[in-house]
Enzyme design. Structure first.
Site, PDB file in Angstrom:
ATOM      1  N   ASP A  68      69.749  16.503  27.962  1.00  0.00           N
ATOM      2  CA  ASP A  68      69.504  15.080  27.778  1.00  0.00           C
ATOM      3  C   ASP A  68      70.568  14.283  28.538  1.00  0.00           C
ATOM      4  O   ASP A  68      71.751  14.636  28.502  1.00  0.00           O
ATOM      5  CB  ASP A  68      69.558  14.766  26.286  1.00  0.00           C
ATOM      6  CG  ASP A  68      69.242  13.325  25.977  1.00  0.00           C
ATOM      7  OD1 ASP A  68      68.073  12.932  26.109  1.00  0.00           O
ATOM      8  OD2 ASP A  68      70.169  12.585  25.577  1.00  0.00           O
TER       9      ASP A  68
ATOM     10  N   GLU B   1      67.499  15.385  32.474  1.00  0.00           N
ATOM     11  CA  GLU B   1      67.334  14.012  32.933  1.00  0.00           C
ATOM     12  C   GLU B   1      68.461  13.708  33.922  1.00  0.00           C
ATOM     13  O   GLU B   1      69.613  13.577  33.513  1.00  0.00           O
ATOM     14  CB  GLU B   1      67.406  13.050  31.753  1.00  0.00           C
ATOM     15  CG  GLU B   1      66.255  13.197  30.773  1.00  0.00           C
ATOM     16  CD  GLU B   1      66.384  12.243  29.597  1.00  0.00           C
ATOM     17  OE1 GLU B   1      65.453  11.476  29.356  1.00  0.00           O
ATOM     18  OE2 GLU B   1      67.433  12.276  28.933  1.00  0.00           O
TER      19      GLU B   1
END
Length: 727
Positions: free
Chosen positions: A443, A472
């Site tokens: 993340d 990400e």
């Protein structure tokens, strides 16, 4: 619970309640309440041999001609020479150089008038020399259970004193820990403490403060204490041998799901709704007898199940999980599984065993498991074991001393610090080797530094060469130079790491956040994106390698495709929206790169138009298994496309050279794409795929090809269709 007080030691739960009721900012001197304006002296080590003392100007005008160092262990008192002085508005600062300190002892500074103050070490987290001599490379932090005794090791180099406090049979036993090498405190406690709760009590000033063990394997509910478990009791065959070979990362087909969402629907027949056990429950059926749950995943044909956070997160009450909902991107403990997903969050073994059994069962069905990790921030800095054990070390700071907030969650982990990086590596090793995880989805990876990400991959791939890491790759505004951020713009520095390809998402689908839902992409009817779509389908548009591209059009973030198309393509009616969404899923599976599907995407999942459902109720987030029945035929088509991808390597090329040799994507009149693929083995030698999102028909020329998907009427490619030809 009635807790005994043993030898005058306070209950660990009293300590925790005290902190929770007061609030961290009101606590001074690490556990004692005092009036800040009454502070007259502050004494702190600011480097290995350098002390700074601050005297309040209202106290003797801040003047003291002499200072002494008192050893509280021996009682010795010796004068120390002032080497520098600095006056500011409230305090007079005194400096002392070449002071020899034994960090196993506790000292006071005494001024010329007899005022004394405990010498604190917390500022040493900013001293390179101190940190260098305090780095610890051991693999034995945490508790280590034996029937006759349990040992404890915790890294807290700036602490003055450390204790471990254990609850057994409703009584609390507190033991002194000894400082040993490299900033580590150690204790060995006699007795059988299996499944007992404990916390560390850490002293940085006058009082003790409770802290969880960041290396514990288990925890009581709601992160109130760590729990000791016997690792011999949680040995489970992880069934790695049942996994098919993964030659290339592009062989992966990733399916994202949330443990709770997957079985919480009111018509779900799961006996373990919202639990780890629900994920691996076999024999589940929908209302009309179609496969559900684990059996459905196996039939669908995916290779990897990406689970949204399964570590311990903060904002769901583990004893009353139905009251609050959260996705889990609010880490409380990276080191233990989430208690609300277990049958008994207060039993030290339940969450550990059930999490391992889930992964083992998925492996037995040929499905690898990717764990969603959030090593970029914590839910609450002040409640975290990191800040309580080593204040100021684990979280990244701005130049003015404030917390870096690139995560927009109030704090960023300082991942390029040695012991922070070591912790991430240690926990990555635990989740891979102890629990059996086969990949990590990071993340907000742009908060983390490149070196850390590359080291995690190197360690994990050395253990399992099919291990995958992706995340990400956005450029987050954290206090880290851009050239060090693990973001997709630095893909050439992380050749083994993959990234969510937001260009693929935007070009193919159009915007999915709340303010751009009306925007269309190529597949949804924006023909101005035809040339861009040609580039993203080929997998050569952005990264150093095609396997760095995670192709997706829906994930847990933002609006589902259906909810987005209900705004951007509402004029096409329900059948038109469903057709567009199905085509998006098909092209995600057939483009070059690694395909990623959000759970329920294949049967038109909706969240009622809510684009950020991170804390909305179960009826918004849960998988509606009735849709499995309603859209059975469309699901069968997606199964065929998945099978087509798996059976033909031309959809899974791993290098740019293979793509340049065998793939051609042509722009037809800025309205349609012709996607030609060749291979030297597989079901077919050549494919031609027509991708026509326009309202126009096109003549079809390739009569020697068989149509294996889609319809060709009157030798024409119909509007808003995908046609797959093969020979």
């Amino acid at each position: 619970m009635n807790n005994c007080i043993i030898k005058g030691k306070i209950s660990i739960f009293y300590c925790i309640a005290l902190v929770k009721n007061i609030g961290y900012n009101e606590v001074e001197k690490w556990g004692e309440i005092m009036e800040k304006s009454a502070v007259r002296m502050i004494a702190q080590m600011i480097a290995l041999k350098k002390i700074e003392v601050l005297l309040l100007k209202k106290y003797y005008e801040g003047n003291s001609p002499r200072f002494y160092l008192r050893d509280l262990n021996s009682g010795d008192l010796k004068e120390i020479k002032i080497s520098g002085k600095y006056v500011e508005e409230q305090f007079v600062h005194y400096y002392f150089d070449d002071i020899e300190i034994d960090f196993c002892r506790i000292y006071q500074i005494v001024d010329a008038y007899g005022l004394s103050e405990t010498l604190q070490y917390t500022r040493l987290v900013y001293d390179y020399d101190f940190l260098r001599q305090s780095y610890y490379d051991g693999n034995d932090l945490g508790n280590h259970y034996h029937k006759e005794h349990t040992s404890f090791k915790v890294w807290a180099p700036t602490a003055l004193q450390m204790k471990v406090s254990i609850v057994k049979n409703d009584c609390t036993y507190t033991y002194e820990m000894q400082r040993i090498n490299n900033g580590v405190f150690y204790a060995e406690v006699a007795g059988d403490f299996d499944n007992c709760k404990y916390v560390y009590l850490v002293r940085h000033h006058e009082g003790f403060y409770p802290a969880l063990d960041p290396y514990a394997y288990s925890s009581s509910s709601n992160s109130l204490s760590s729990i000791i478990i016997d690792l011999d009791k949680v040995k489970i065959d992880l069934n790695r041998d049942s996994l098919p070979v993964l030659l290339n990362k592009t062989d992966a087909i990733i399916y994202e799901a949330n443990v709770r969402d997957y079985t919480m629907y009111e018509n779900s027949l799961s006996a373990y709704k919202g639990k780890f056990k629900g994920i691996y429950e076999e024999g589940l059926k929908t209302k009309y007898g179609n496969s559900a749950g684990l059996d459905y995943l196996v039939e669908l044909g995916i290779t990897h199940l990406q689970l949204m956070p399964i570590y311990d997160f903060a904002t769901v009450d583990e004893n009353n999980p139905e009251v609050l909902y959260n996705w889990g991107y609010d880490p409380a403990q990276y080191n233990v599984p989430e208690g609300s997903y277990s049958n008994d969050p207060n039993d030290g073994y339940s969450r550990v065993i059930e999490c391992k059994e889930m992964i083992s069962k998925l492996h037995s069905k040929g499905i690898r498991v990717v764990m969603d990790v959030v090593y970029n921030h914590m839910y609450d800095v002040n409640a975290s074991a990191f800040e309580r054990l080593v204040p100021g070390y684990y979280f990244r700071k701005n130049s003015d001393g404030t917390l870096s907030n690139g995560s927009w969650c109030g704090d960023d982990l300082n991942t390029d610090e040695y012991m922070v990086r070591k912790y991430i590596l240690d926990m990555s090793k635990r989740w891979q080797q102890f629990y059996g995880v086969d990949g990590f989805r990071f993340d907000l990876m742009g908060i983390i530094d490149i070196t850390t990400i590359n080291q995690v991959y190197e360690m994990c791939s050395n253990y399992d060469n099919s291990f995958i890491i992706y995340g990400e790759g956005w450029n987050m505004p954290t206090n880290l130079p851009d050239e060090k951020k693990a973001m997709q713009d630095n893909h050439a520095k992380m050749l083994n790491i993959s990234f969510f390809n937001d260009e693929f998402r935007e070009v193919m689908k159009g915007g999915s956040s709340d303010f751009v839902l009306v925007n269309k992409g190529f597949i949804t009817g924006n023909l101005y994106e035809t040339e861009h779509a040609k580039n993203v389908v080929s997998g050569l548009n952005r990264y150093s390698r095609p396997d760095q591209s995670i192709n997706y059009v829906e994930c847990h973030d933002n609006a589902t495709i259906f909810d987005k198309l209900y705004i951007s393509n509402v004029e096409e009616g329900l059948s038109g929206i469903l057709n567009r969404q199905k085509n998006l899923t098909i092209m995600t599976l057939l483009a070059q790169g690694i395909p990623f599907i959000h759970a329920g995407q294949e049967f038109y999942r909706t969240k009622g138009g809510i684009y950020n459902s991170y804390n909305t109720p179960d009826n918004i987030n849960c998988i509606n298994w009735d849709f499995r029945d309603i859209y059975k035929d469309d699901i069968d088509d997606i199964k065929k496309i998945i099978k087509l991808r798996k059976n033909n390597k031309c959809f899974r090329y791993a290098t740019r050279e293979e793509i340049e040799e065998n793939i051609l994507v042509e722009n037809i009149d800025y309205k349609m794409l012709k996607y030609t693929l060749k291979q030297d083995s597989g079901e077919y030698k050549e494919f031609i795929i027509y991708i026509n999102p326009s309202s126009f028909s096109f003549d079809y020329q390739e009569k020697e090809y068989s149509c294996i998907y889609g319809n060709i009427n009157d030798n024409q490619i119909e509007p808003k269709t995908i046609v797959i030809l093969a020979k």
